[in-house]
Design a protein around this motif. Structure first.
Motif, PDB file in Angstrom:
ATOM      1  N   THR A   1      -1.805   2.234  -3.183  1.00 11.41           N
ATOM      2  CA  THR A   1      -1.569   1.137  -2.246  1.00 11.41           C
ATOM      3  C   THR A   1      -1.312   1.782  -0.891  1.00 11.41           C
ATOM      4  N   PHE A   2      -1.801   1.119   0.141  1.00  6.25           N
ATOM      5  CA  PHE A   2      -1.577   1.568   1.508  1.00  6.25           C
ATOM      6  C   PHE A   2      -0.431   0.785   2.122  1.00  6.25           C
ATOM      7  N   CYS A   3       0.201   1.390   3.092  1.00 10.08           N
ATOM      8  CA  CYS A   3       1.130   0.685   3.960  1.00 10.08           C
ATOM      9  C   CYS A   3       0.637   0.892   5.384  1.00 10.08           C
TER      10      CYS A   3
ATOM     11  N   SER B   1      -0.706   4.800   5.831  1.00 13.01           N
ATOM     12  CA  SER B   1      -0.433   5.876   4.883  1.00 13.01           C
ATOM     13  C   SER B   1      -0.583   5.372   3.455  1.00 13.01           C
ATOM     14  N   ILE B   2      -0.720   6.314   2.548  1.00 15.96           N
ATOM     15  CA  ILE B   2      -0.725   5.962   1.130  1.00 15.96           C
ATOM     16  C   ILE B   2       0.717   5.740   0.743  1.00 15.96           C
ATOM     17  N   TYR B   3       1.027   4.520   0.353  1.00 10.73           N
ATOM     18  CA  TYR B   3       2.402   4.121   0.038  1.00 10.73           C
ATOM     19  C   TYR B   3       2.778   4.493  -1.408  1.00 10.73           C
ATOM     20  N   SER B   4       1.840   4.255  -2.336  1.00 11.62           N
ATOM     21  CA  SER B   4       2.105   4.619  -3.724  1.00 11.62           C
ATOM     22  C   SER B   4       0.829   5.149  -4.365  1.00 11.62           C
ATOM     23  N   LEU B   5       1.019   5.936  -5.400  1.00  6.20           N
ATOM     24  CA  LEU B   5      -0.079   6.603  -6.088  1.00  6.20           C
ATOM     25  C   LEU B   5       0.196   6.573  -7.590  1.00  6.20           C
ATOM     26  N   GLN B   6      -0.795   6.166  -8.353  1.00  8.51           N
ATOM     27  CA  GLN B   6      -0.707   6.201  -9.807  1.00  8.51           C
ATOM     28  C   GLN B   6      -1.915   6.957 -10.337  1.00  8.51           C
ATOM     29  N   GLN B   7      -1.674   8.047 -11.003  1.00  6.43           N
ATOM     30  CA  GLN B   7      -2.741   8.852 -11.597  1.00  6.43           C
ATOM     31  C   GLN B   7      -3.219   8.173 -12.863  1.00  6.43           C
ATOM     32  N   LEU B   8      -4.527   7.960 -12.999  1.00  7.91           N
ATOM     33  CA  LEU B   8      -5.071   7.381 -14.221  1.00  7.91           C
ATOM     34  C   LEU B   8      -5.443   8.481 -15.201  1.00  7.91           C
ATOM     35  N   ALA B   9      -5.307   8.196 -16.464  1.00  7.86           N
ATOM     36  CA  ALA B   9      -5.591   9.202 -17.504  1.00  7.86           C
ATOM     37  C   ALA B   9      -7.057   9.510 -17.590  1.00  7.86           C
TER      38      ALA B   9
END
Length: 170
Positions: free
Chosen positions: A7-9, A162-170
């Motif tokens: 997600t971006f902010c 900026s990139i607000y959050s990051l989730q790595q996918l398997a």
């Protein structure tokens, strides 16, 4: 490279020198609302600035929330798209449903010192790759164009994005 959900902010700062009509309306209305709401915390008119109010008047932190009401209608005019952030084709594409309003500074006697920020939080995006200085992204649960194919956008990081959050996918 594995896909990631991000997600971006985007932080939009609006002040006296803001030039776009939409920004001017937000500036004018939030300043008037600040002057109105500040009376709750400053009945004797001892304090002049937002900083003084927050420092000396109990509960004045609520002014962020109270003044945000003046900006909400203008946010609806954006049609759910983050302002100023364009893809490499020059089109608005970044959708938001959440935002945070903040008073950066204000002065009850000097409108030119009024400054606010609106932080726009994007809907989740799938970050596929980085191509040069651009991020290749698509909607996290975007509709398929054809089997195995999704619509993408190329976006370049810019000031206040900026990139607000990051989730790595398997």
């Amino acid at each position: 490279m594995p896909d990631r959900i991000i997600t971006f902010c985007y932080r939009k700062i609006i002040g006296a020198s803001s030039g776009q009509p939409w920004e001017k309306l937000v500036f004018e209305d939030t300043y008037q609302e600040f002057r109105l709401q500040a009376q709750l915390y400053n009945p004797e008119r001892r304090y002049r600035t937002f900083g003084e109010l927050v420092h000396h008047a109990p509960g004045a932190e609520q002014l962020h929330f109270l003044v945000s009401a003046a900006a909400r209608g203008y946010l609806q005019q954006l049609g759910g798209l983050v302002p100023d952030v364009l893809d490499n084709l020059g089109k608005h594409f970044l959708k938001f449903s959440q935002f945070q309003f903040e008073i950066i500074n204000s002065d009850l006697q000097d409108k030119s010192r009024h400054q606010v920020a609106i932080n726009f939080y994007s809907e989740p995006l799938r970050w596929h790759d980085t191509v040069g200085s651009f991020l290749l992204v698509s909607e996290a649960a975007g509709p398929a164009v054809a089997p195995g194919e999704v619509r993408t956008n190329m976006v370049q990081l810019q000031p206040y994005l900026s990139i607000y959050s990051l989730q790595q996918l398997a």
